[in-house]
Write a protein that holds these residues in place. Structure first.
Motif, short mmCIF file in Angstrom:
data_model
loop_
_atom_site.label_atom_id
_atom_site.label_comp_id
_atom_site.label_asym_id
_atom_site.label_seq_id
_atom_site.Cartn_x
_atom_site.Cartn_y
_atom_site.Cartn_z
N HIS A 1 0.85 -1.18 0.00
CA HIS A 1 0.00 0.00 0.00
C HIS A 1 0.89 1.24 0.00
O HIS A 1 1.92 1.27 0.69
CB HIS A 1 -0.87 0.04 1.26
CG HIS A 1 -1.95 -0.99 1.30
ND1 HIS A 1 -3.26 -0.70 0.99
CD2 HIS A 1 -1.93 -2.31 1.60
CE1 HIS A 1 -4.00 -1.79 1.10
NE2 HIS A 1 -3.22 -2.79 1.47
N LEU B 1 0.67 5.24 0.98
CA LEU B 1 -0.15 6.15 1.78
C LEU B 1 0.45 7.53 1.74
O LEU B 1 1.67 7.70 1.55
CB LEU B 1 -0.22 5.66 3.23
CG LEU B 1 -0.58 4.20 3.47
CD1 LEU B 1 -0.34 3.84 4.94
CD2 LEU B 1 -2.01 3.92 3.08
N GLN C 1 0.58 11.06 4.10
CA GLN C 1 0.25 11.68 5.38
C GLN C 1 0.48 13.17 5.28
O GLN C 1 1.59 13.63 5.06
CB GLN C 1 1.09 11.10 6.53
CG GLN C 1 0.66 11.64 7.89
CD GLN C 1 1.29 10.88 9.05
OE1 GLN C 1 2.35 10.28 8.92
NE2 GLN C 1 0.62 10.90 10.19
N GLY D 1 -0.97 17.94 8.71
CA GLY D 1 -1.85 17.92 9.86
C GLY D 1 -2.00 16.56 10.50
O GLY D 1 -2.62 16.43 11.57
N GLY D 2 -1.45 15.52 9.87
CA GLY D 2 -1.45 14.19 10.46
C GLY D 2 -2.34 13.18 9.78
O GLY D 2 -2.12 11.99 9.95
N ILE E 1 -3.99 10.53 7.32
CA ILE E 1 -3.39 9.55 6.41
C ILE E 1 -4.43 9.13 5.39
O ILE E 1 -5.56 8.76 5.74
CB ILE E 1 -2.89 8.31 7.18
CG1 ILE E 1 -1.85 8.71 8.22
CG2 ILE E 1 -2.30 7.28 6.21
CD1 ILE E 1 -1.41 7.56 9.13
N SER F 1 -5.07 6.72 1.84
CA SER F 1 -4.59 5.63 1.00
C SER F 1 -4.52 6.09 -0.45
O SER F 1 -5.48 6.66 -0.97
CB SER F 1 -5.53 4.44 1.14
OG SER F 1 -5.13 3.39 0.28
N MET G 1 -3.05 0.42 -3.73
CA MET G 1 -2.68 -0.91 -3.29
C MET G 1 -2.25 -1.67 -4.52
O MET G 1 -2.96 -1.70 -5.52
CB MET G 1 -3.85 -1.62 -2.62
CG MET G 1 -3.48 -2.83 -1.77
SD MET G 1 -2.87 -4.27 -2.68
CE MET G 1 -4.29 -4.66 -3.69
N ILE H 1 4.24 7.06 2.61
CA ILE H 1 4.55 5.85 3.37
C ILE H 1 4.18 4.63 2.54
O ILE H 1 3.09 4.57 1.96
CB ILE H 1 3.74 5.81 4.68
CG1 ILE H 1 4.05 7.05 5.54
CG2 ILE H 1 4.03 4.54 5.46
CD1 ILE H 1 3.08 7.24 6.71
N LEU I 1 -0.10 -5.18 8.27
CA LEU I 1 0.73 -4.24 7.54
C LEU I 1 2.02 -3.97 8.28
O LEU I 1 2.02 -3.79 9.50
CB LEU I 1 -0.01 -2.93 7.32
CG LEU I 1 -1.15 -2.92 6.31
CD1 LEU I 1 -1.79 -1.54 6.25
CD2 LEU I 1 -0.66 -3.32 4.93
N PHE J 1 5.11 -1.22 8.06
CA PHE J 1 5.27 0.10 7.46
C PHE J 1 6.73 0.49 7.28
O PHE J 1 7.59 0.18 8.12
CB PHE J 1 4.60 1.16 8.34
CG PHE J 1 3.12 1.04 8.40
CD1 PHE J 1 2.52 0.15 9.27
CD2 PHE J 1 2.30 1.83 7.59
CE1 PHE J 1 1.14 0.02 9.34
CE2 PHE J 1 0.92 1.71 7.66
CZ PHE J 1 0.34 0.81 8.52
N GLY J 2 7.01 1.20 6.18
CA GLY J 2 8.26 1.91 6.07
C GLY J 2 8.22 3.15 6.94
O GLY J 2 7.17 3.53 7.46
N LYS J 3 9.39 3.80 7.09
CA LYS J 3 9.46 4.96 7.98
C LYS J 3 8.98 6.25 7.31
O LYS J 3 8.88 7.28 7.96
CB LYS J 3 10.88 5.13 8.50
CG LYS J 3 11.30 4.00 9.42
CD LYS J 3 12.69 4.22 9.99
CE LYS J 3 13.06 3.06 10.90
NZ LYS J 3 14.41 3.21 11.49
#
Lengths: 110, 113
Positions: A33, A35, A37, A40-41, A43, A45, A48, A86, A98, A100-102
């Motif tokens: 996936h 994503l 962000q 403002g925070g 997230i 999608s 996929m 992300i 899932l 996640f990458g950083k």
């Protein structure tokens, strides 16, 4: 261990440039996936992928199953594209989770 | 159709206090999950659920409890808050994990002092 690695960690571009963000993943990941962000925070999608390529507007995502690599491209970048991108790998074999990458922080300057 | 509703948005707790982060979705999604996001680290899975009555642990479950009595709701309980639980928490839902869009709540900023 299922792992997802993203590069670069930070990316600064000028408006109009072509952007590429990379994601490599380990054995045991069956799909990815992408994503976004916002500052403002929140997230959202984007895509996929389990094979091939997907396109939505100026965003293109590709995945190479053999090389365990995916890329997110942004054409004609715009300051509103500034965000953290992300990639997240879906683990296979029973439970769906899932990893996640950083994240890649993209800044597009006007 | 409100999507994923997560409350509260901000909360300050004292060490040892308990609290519940609420998460609700109105899309009839089977899969719901909780993540925490810390600086320099990717999102990490705390707990997840593949349907009402079914929950399982993720990568960092210690100090958290969940339950899934209905399809719509998936609350996250902090049993005895610790400063290490200071983080941003996200709830997410999807019809399934493969081949479908994931919807995230707006996040809950939690500070434990």
């Amino acid at each position: 261990k299922n792992e997802v690695e993203q590069s670069p960690q930070n990316l600064t571009a000028q408006e109009g440039e072509f952007i590429t963000i990379n994601c490599s993943y380990s054995v045991g990941i069956s799909a990815l996936h992408w994503l976004q962000q916002h500052p403002g925070g929140g997230i959202v999608s984007l895509f996929m992928l389990s094979s091939g390529k997907k396109k939505h507007g100026r965003l293109i995502a590709t995945i190479n199953i053999q090389e365990k690599h995916s890329s997110l491209h942004i054409t004609a970048s715009h300051p509103r594209d500034s965000a953290v991108y992300i990639c997240a790998g879906l683990t296979q074999g029973g439970s769906e989770k899932l990893v996640f990458g950083k994240g890649t922080k993209l800044t597009v300057n006007p | 159709n409100a999507g994923v509703t997560q409350t509260p948005k901000f909360q300050v707790l004292k060490t040892g206090q308990s609290m519940t982060l609420q998460c609700a979705q109105d899309m009839n999604h089977e899969y719901m999950s909780w993540y925490r996001q810390d600086p320099g680290m990717g999102l990490r899975l705390i707990h997840y659920s593949v349907g009402a009555g079914i929950t399982d642990q993720g990568e960092v479950p210690n100090g958290y409890n969940v339950s899934r009595s209905t399809t719509e709701d998936f609350p996250l309980r902090l049993l005895s808050a610790a400063p290490s639980q200071t983080s941003v928490y996200f709830c997410a839902s999807s019809y399934s994990m493969l081949g479908t869009t994931i919807y995230f709540g707006e996040g809950s900023w939690l500070t434990v002092v």
